[in-house]
Design a protein around this motif. Structure first.
Motif, PDB file in Angstrom:
ATOM      1  N   GLN A 120      -0.954  -2.622   3.573  1.00  0.00           N
ATOM      2  CA  GLN A 120      -1.772  -3.727   3.060  1.00  0.00           C
ATOM      3  C   GLN A 120      -3.237  -3.322   2.943  1.00  0.00           C
ATOM      4  O   GLN A 120      -3.910  -3.678   1.964  1.00  0.00           O
ATOM      5  CB  GLN A 120      -1.627  -4.937   3.976  1.00  0.00           C
ATOM      6  N   ASN A 121      -3.755  -2.587   3.939  1.00  0.00           N
ATOM      7  CA  ASN A 121      -5.138  -2.114   3.847  1.00  0.00           C
ATOM      8  C   ASN A 121      -5.317  -1.155   2.667  1.00  0.00           C
ATOM      9  O   ASN A 121      -6.340  -1.205   1.951  1.00  0.00           O
ATOM     10  CB  ASN A 121      -5.546  -1.421   5.145  1.00  0.00           C
ATOM     11  N   ASP A 172      -3.577  -1.139  -0.067  1.00  0.00           N
ATOM     12  CA  ASP A 172      -3.541  -1.957  -1.282  1.00  0.00           C
ATOM     13  C   ASP A 172      -4.869  -2.668  -1.505  1.00  0.00           C
ATOM     14  O   ASP A 172      -5.360  -2.770  -2.645  1.00  0.00           O
ATOM     15  CB  ASP A 172      -2.404  -2.977  -1.188  1.00  0.00           C
ATOM     16  N   ALA A 173      -5.490  -3.152  -0.402  1.00  0.00           N
ATOM     17  CA  ALA A 173      -6.778  -3.823  -0.539  1.00  0.00           C
ATOM     18  C   ALA A 173      -7.850  -2.851  -1.031  1.00  0.00           C
ATOM     19  O   ALA A 173      -8.685  -3.198  -1.899  1.00  0.00           O
ATOM     20  CB  ALA A 173      -7.189  -4.438   0.799  1.00  0.00           C
ATOM     21  N   ALA A 174      -7.875  -1.623  -0.485  1.00  0.00           N
ATOM     22  CA  ALA A 174      -8.861  -0.626  -0.931  1.00  0.00           C
ATOM     23  C   ALA A 174      -8.637  -0.267  -2.402  1.00  0.00           C
ATOM     24  O   ALA A 174      -9.610  -0.139  -3.176  1.00  0.00           O
ATOM     25  CB  ALA A 174      -8.773   0.617  -0.057  1.00  0.00           C
ATOM     26  N   ARG A 175      -7.387  -0.101  -2.796  1.00  0.00           N
ATOM     27  CA  ARG A 175      -7.109   0.198  -4.203  1.00  0.00           C
ATOM     28  C   ARG A 175      -7.537  -0.945  -5.115  1.00  0.00           C
ATOM     29  O   ARG A 175      -8.111  -0.727  -6.191  1.00  0.00           O
ATOM     30  CB  ARG A 175      -5.617   0.500  -4.381  1.00  0.00           C
ATOM     31  N   ASN A 176      -7.310  -2.139  -4.690  1.00  0.00           N
ATOM     32  CA  ASN A 176      -7.731  -3.280  -5.506  1.00  0.00           C
ATOM     33  C   ASN A 176      -9.257  -3.357  -5.622  1.00  0.00           C
ATOM     34  O   ASN A 176      -9.796  -3.673  -6.696  1.00  0.00           O
ATOM     35  CB  ASN A 176      -7.190  -4.578  -4.905  1.00  0.00           C
ATOM     36  N   GLN A 177      -9.950  -3.064  -4.503  1.00  0.00           N
ATOM     37  CA  GLN A 177     -11.415  -3.077  -4.544  1.00  0.00           C
ATOM     38  C   GLN A 177     -11.938  -1.986  -5.494  1.00  0.00           C
ATOM     39  O   GLN A 177     -12.891  -2.234  -6.262  1.00  0.00           O
ATOM     40  CB  GLN A 177     -11.955  -2.871  -3.130  1.00  0.00           C
TER      41      GLN A 177
END
Length: 388
Positions: free
Chosen positions: A293-294, A296-301
């Motif tokens: 999940q982390n 995925d969050a970094a990739r989205n950012q």
């Protein structure tokens, strides 16, 4: 008979000579010597002395004290003991009512009860969601649909009614706390619990083709679930879309297996209630999920920042294209305007100006003069009382 009469006379003589009940009510002793036993002792009046206990109730004799005949003693006696009439002392027992012809109603009542029993086992009211199988002398003969149906009486034909439209659920595993570990296609274990809903498609096959229909459904469901999950990886098993595909595949596999058995069962649906990792590795699995999940969050950012930069560059390029269009129409004017705007944007952020062109009078550097005047001001010293 003469032997019995002689014995009876001897018993009467013995009783007349030694009365076990004493004297009568008027003090006279009870003696009698009649051969026929019609009169008792003491003049033959009624009420004198106790009644002879050997004499059956209601027997002849004016005073009720005639000596008993041996035939009277054994007349109402059988192998099991004395025969007694009716319901106790004082009169006969219950007597069944009689028909007008004098015959008893008991046989008619027995025949009526038997007829009602035969009628009750011959008429069957089957509900709208039910069907029934009929067995003649233990062998299956036909199937009854819903409604009012008739059959031969029991035990010639027996009727077994079943609900064929009702939904019957089976939970696997039966105990919610029990783990059901299944191997996935990527060599991982997943703990699955699911519900299978089914009903009866063919009642005759359901009754006579399989021994235990529920156990058959349970075994077919487990085999189909293991085969379906083995074709998916762990992530597909946990995702909603992957679960839907597994449920549909399990239903089709189960129906094909049960049809090959001719079990008479229709599979209505399969629902996965829980899909979790094994309890022994659930903590490590959660750590992996948090890391994913982390990530995925970094990739989205990063994708958001890239989109922002690209949008800004596209906006600037579009503005430049517009300026270029104006430059093509009036190059000198546009060039001069760009120069002025650029110098204004640059010089507004500095307090120094260098002018090299002849004949240009420099402007009064007011900020510089103000700064120098502040630096030249003397510092005021405050002396404390006492000279310190």
């Amino acid at each position: 008979m003469r032997i019995f009469d002689g014995l009876g006379q001897r018993i009467r003589l013995a009783m007349a000579g030694n009365n076990p009940w004493g004297s009568g009510g008027d003090g006279s002793s009870g003696s009698g010597n009649d051969d026929d036993g019609a009169k008792g002792s003491g003049g033959g009046d009624k009420g004198k002395g106790p009644r002879n206990p050997w004499l059956p109730p209601g027997s002849g004799g004016g005073d009720g004290r005639r000596g008993p005949n041996i035939e009277d003693i054994f007349k109402n006696r059988g192998p099991e003991g004395p025969r007694r009439k009716g319901g106790g002392p004082g009169g006969p027992g219950f007597q069944f009512p009689q028909r007008p012809g004098g015959k008893s109603w008991f046989p008619v009542l027995v025949v009526g009860i038997i007829g009602l029993g035969l009628l009750a086992t011959s008429v069957h009211l089957i509900g709208p969601q039910q069907k029934a199988v009929v067995k003649t002398l233990g062998n299956y003969t036909r199937t009854m649909d819903s409604g009012l149906q008739f059959s031969a009486p029991f035990p010639i034909e027996t009727v077994d009614v079943e609900d064929v439209e009702g939904v019957r659920p089976i939970r696997i595993p039966g105990n919610n706390n029990q783990a059901k570990l299944i191997l996935t296609g990527d060599q991982n274990l997943v703990d699955l619990s699911y519900i299978v809903r089914w009903n009866i498609k063919d009642l005759a096959d359901y009754k006579f083709r399989v021994v235990d229909p529920e156990e058959t459904v349970n075994d077919a469901a487990e085999a189909a679930m293991r085969a379906s999950v083995a074709e998916k990886n762990l992530d597909e098993t946990f995702s909603g879309q992957g679960r839907a595909a597994i449920e549909l595949d399990v239903r089709e596999r189960m129906q094909a297996t049960l049809d090959s058995y001719r079990a008479g069962i229709r599979v209505l649906g399969v629902e996965i209630e829980k899909a979790d990792p094994p309890s022994q590795v659930v903590d490590a699995f959660r750590d992996v999920q948090v890391a994913e999940q982390n990530a995925d969050a970094a990739r989205n950012q990063a994708r958001g920042y890239a989109q922002q930069v690209v949008s800004q560059a596209e906006g600037e390029a579009e503005a430049f294209d517009k300026v270029y269009e104006q430059y093509r129409l009036a190059p000198e004017v546009t060039r001069q305007r760009l120069y002025y705007e650029t110098m204004e944007r640059v010089l507004s952020k500095t307090d120094k100006t260098i002018v090299e062109t002849d004949g240009v009078t420099t402007y009064l550097p007011l900020p510089e003069v103000r700064r120098r005047s502040q630096q030249a001001q003397p510092t005021t010293t405050v002396t404390a009382p006492g000279g310190q």
